[in-house]
Design a protein around this motif. Structure first.
Motif, short mmCIF file in Angstrom:
data_model
loop_
_atom_site.label_atom_id
_atom_site.label_comp_id
_atom_site.label_asym_id
_atom_site.label_seq_id
_atom_site.Cartn_x
_atom_site.Cartn_y
_atom_site.Cartn_z
N GLY A 38 0.79 -1.22 0.00
CA GLY A 38 0.00 0.00 0.00
C GLY A 38 0.82 1.28 0.00
O GLY A 38 0.30 2.35 -0.24
N TRP A 39 2.13 1.16 0.26
CA TRP A 39 2.96 2.34 0.47
C TRP A 39 3.81 2.72 -0.74
O TRP A 39 4.58 3.69 -0.68
CB TRP A 39 3.90 2.11 1.66
N SER A 40 3.69 1.96 -1.84
CA SER A 40 4.67 2.12 -2.93
C SER A 40 4.65 3.50 -3.59
O SER A 40 5.64 3.91 -4.18
CB SER A 40 4.45 1.02 -3.99
N GLY A 41 3.53 4.23 -3.46
CA GLY A 41 3.46 5.55 -4.11
C GLY A 41 4.23 6.63 -3.38
O GLY A 41 4.41 7.73 -3.92
N ALA A 42 4.69 6.34 -2.17
CA ALA A 42 5.29 7.38 -1.34
C ALA A 42 6.62 7.89 -1.89
O ALA A 42 6.98 9.06 -1.69
CB ALA A 42 5.49 6.88 0.09
N ALA A 43 7.33 7.04 -2.61
CA ALA A 43 8.67 7.42 -3.08
C ALA A 43 8.63 8.67 -3.95
O ALA A 43 9.46 9.57 -3.80
CB ALA A 43 9.30 6.25 -3.83
N GLU A 44 7.63 8.74 -4.84
CA GLU A 44 7.56 9.87 -5.79
C GLU A 44 7.46 11.22 -5.07
O GLU A 44 7.95 12.23 -5.57
CB GLU A 44 6.34 9.73 -6.71
N LEU A 45 6.81 11.22 -3.92
CA LEU A 45 6.56 12.48 -3.22
C LEU A 45 7.77 12.96 -2.42
O LEU A 45 7.80 14.10 -1.97
CB LEU A 45 5.37 12.33 -2.27
N LEU A 46 8.74 12.09 -2.24
CA LEU A 46 9.88 12.43 -1.38
C LEU A 46 10.83 13.40 -2.05
O LEU A 46 11.44 14.25 -1.41
CB LEU A 46 10.64 11.17 -0.99
N GLY A 47 10.98 13.24 -3.35
CA GLY A 47 11.93 14.07 -4.08
C GLY A 47 12.21 13.43 -5.42
O GLY A 47 11.50 12.51 -5.84
N GLU A 48 13.25 13.93 -6.07
CA GLU A 48 13.57 13.42 -7.40
C GLU A 48 14.36 12.11 -7.32
O GLU A 48 15.33 12.01 -6.56
CB GLU A 48 14.40 14.47 -8.15
N THR A 49 13.90 11.13 -8.08
CA THR A 49 14.61 9.85 -8.11
C THR A 49 15.92 10.00 -8.88
O THR A 49 15.91 10.39 -10.05
CB THR A 49 13.74 8.75 -8.76
N VAL A 50 17.02 9.73 -8.22
CA VAL A 50 18.35 9.86 -8.81
C VAL A 50 18.71 8.58 -9.57
O VAL A 50 19.35 8.62 -10.62
CB VAL A 50 19.39 10.13 -7.71
N ALA A 51 18.29 7.45 -9.03
CA ALA A 51 18.61 6.17 -9.65
C ALA A 51 17.65 5.10 -9.16
O ALA A 51 17.20 5.13 -8.02
CB ALA A 51 20.05 5.77 -9.32
N THR A 52 17.33 4.18 -10.07
CA THR A 52 16.52 3.01 -9.72
C THR A 52 17.33 1.77 -10.08
O THR A 52 17.86 1.67 -11.18
CB THR A 52 15.18 3.02 -10.50
N VAL A 53 17.44 0.87 -9.13
CA VAL A 53 18.29 -0.30 -9.31
C VAL A 53 17.47 -1.55 -9.05
O VAL A 53 16.69 -1.60 -8.10
CB VAL A 53 19.47 -0.22 -8.31
N ASP A 54 17.64 -2.55 -9.93
CA ASP A 54 17.00 -3.84 -9.67
C ASP A 54 17.66 -4.51 -8.48
O ASP A 54 18.90 -4.63 -8.44
CB ASP A 54 17.15 -4.74 -10.91
N ALA A 55 16.86 -4.97 -7.56
CA ALA A 55 17.40 -5.66 -6.38
C ALA A 55 18.29 -6.83 -6.80
O ALA A 55 19.29 -7.13 -6.15
CB ALA A 55 16.26 -6.14 -5.49
N ALA A 56 17.91 -7.45 -7.90
CA ALA A 56 18.67 -8.62 -8.37
C ALA A 56 20.11 -8.26 -8.74
O ALA A 56 20.98 -9.13 -8.79
CB ALA A 56 17.96 -9.24 -9.56
N ASP A 57 20.39 -6.98 -8.97
CA ASP A 57 21.74 -6.55 -9.33
C ASP A 57 22.60 -6.23 -8.11
O ASP A 57 23.76 -5.83 -8.25
CB ASP A 57 21.68 -5.32 -10.24
N ILE A 58 22.03 -6.35 -6.93
CA ILE A 58 22.77 -6.03 -5.71
C ILE A 58 22.94 -7.31 -4.89
O ILE A 58 21.98 -8.04 -4.66
CB ILE A 58 22.04 -4.95 -4.89
N PRO A 59 24.17 -7.58 -4.46
CA PRO A 59 24.44 -8.83 -3.75
C PRO A 59 23.52 -9.04 -2.55
O PRO A 59 23.29 -8.11 -1.78
CB PRO A 59 25.90 -8.66 -3.28
#
Ligand code: 8IG
Length: 274
Positions: A38-59
């Motif tokens: 239910g909370w996924s929309g909150a990110a947009e309101l925080l500020g400008e997204t600098v980068a989006t990374v797939d979790a699968a690309d992070i160890p």
């Protein structure tokens, strides 16, 4: 990726934070936010997204199979502080069977990435009939009913004030009417029986869910100050005569989305600018 991952979970988190810094170009994150149902929309309101990374690309991160749970990490520039927020949209639940280190990995990575504050959000069931679906509740304390812990060995963490009174006071400055409650974490993935919900209520629970408590314990171990906010998406089993459905949960989240996103963004901006 053919590299062998370190077996020490904190070493793995350090490696993850280094990869995160490489992929986002952000060397340090000030605050981390785990976005639950239910909370996924909150990110947009925080500020400008600098980068989006797939979790699968992070160890150490693996893709979540639950609809509504995105498998991404985002770095957001915070206009209120000049710092960055790390959005963890890649929560691992205990019921996925990958163990408590996998559950704690996002939290440990956030700490390794420099965060001092962790905001844990979730969707959950409510035991108080006055909390209709869509109500947000600050977590005041928890009952860990999973029988599990992210800690190992004789590691005696003090959990008094685990859910920071200071951060709860800041949230109350934004919304003085915010309720507080005790969150009981069950193992899941099944929802509770009505008898289990009654048991939790007798034990002091106001909310039932399948995340957050173990993450909060892991956060305490690495020195993060924790704020927990629940979205009641359904009345817990037996509290309402209606059976529970995942669709109902998702719909409550969709409807509450804009309002709770706005609340969360305001709270985080207040936290980081103090
Ligand atoms: I959303 O009623 C959501 N998550 N354990 N019980 C538990 N987890 C939940 C519930 C619920 N609703």
């Amino acid at each position: 990726m053919s590299d062998v991952l370190p077996s020490d979970p904190f070493e793995l988190a350090r490696l993850a934070s280094e990869r995160l810094a490489d992929l986002t170009g952000v060397g340090r994150h000030q605050v981390a936010v785990v976005l639950g149902s239910g909370w996924s929309g909150a990110a947009e309101l925080l500020g400008e997204t600098v980068a989006t990374v797939d979790a699968a690309d992070i160890p150490g991160f693996a893709h979540s199979g639950v609809p509504g749970h995105s498998g991404q990490l985002r770095s957001i520039a915070l206009p209120s502080s000049g710092g960055h927020a790390l959005i963890l949209g890649a929560r691992t639940h205990l019921y996925e069977g990958r163990g408590t280190d996998a559950v704690a990995h996002g939290v440990r990575t956030a700490a390794a990435a420099g965060a001092s504050t962790l905001v844990l959000t979730n969707g959950c069931g409510g035991l108080q009939t006055q909390w209709s679906p869509g109500t947000t509740v600050l977590i005041r304390d928890h009952l860990n009913l999973t029988g599990a812990t992210p800690l190992r060995g004789a590691n005696f963490q003090d959990l008094t004030d685990l859910y920071s009174p200071r951060l709860r006071a800041i949230a109350h400055e934004i919304d003085p009417g915010l309720a507080e409650g005790v969150y009981a974490q069950f193992h899941g993935p099944q929802y509770e029986t009505p008898a289990e919900v009654r048991m939790a209520g007798i034990m002091g629970a106001d909310l039932v869910g399948m995340s957050t408590a173990l993450e909060a314990i892991a956060a305490r171990q690495v020195g993060l100050e924790v704020l927990g906010i629940s979205l009641v998406t359904n009345l817990a089993a037996g509290i309402s005569p209606e059976p529970l459905s995942h669709e109902e949960v998702m719909e409550a989240g969709r409807q509450a989305g804009p309002r709770i996103s706005d609340l969360l963004a305001k709270i985080i901006h207040r936290i980081v600018s103090q």
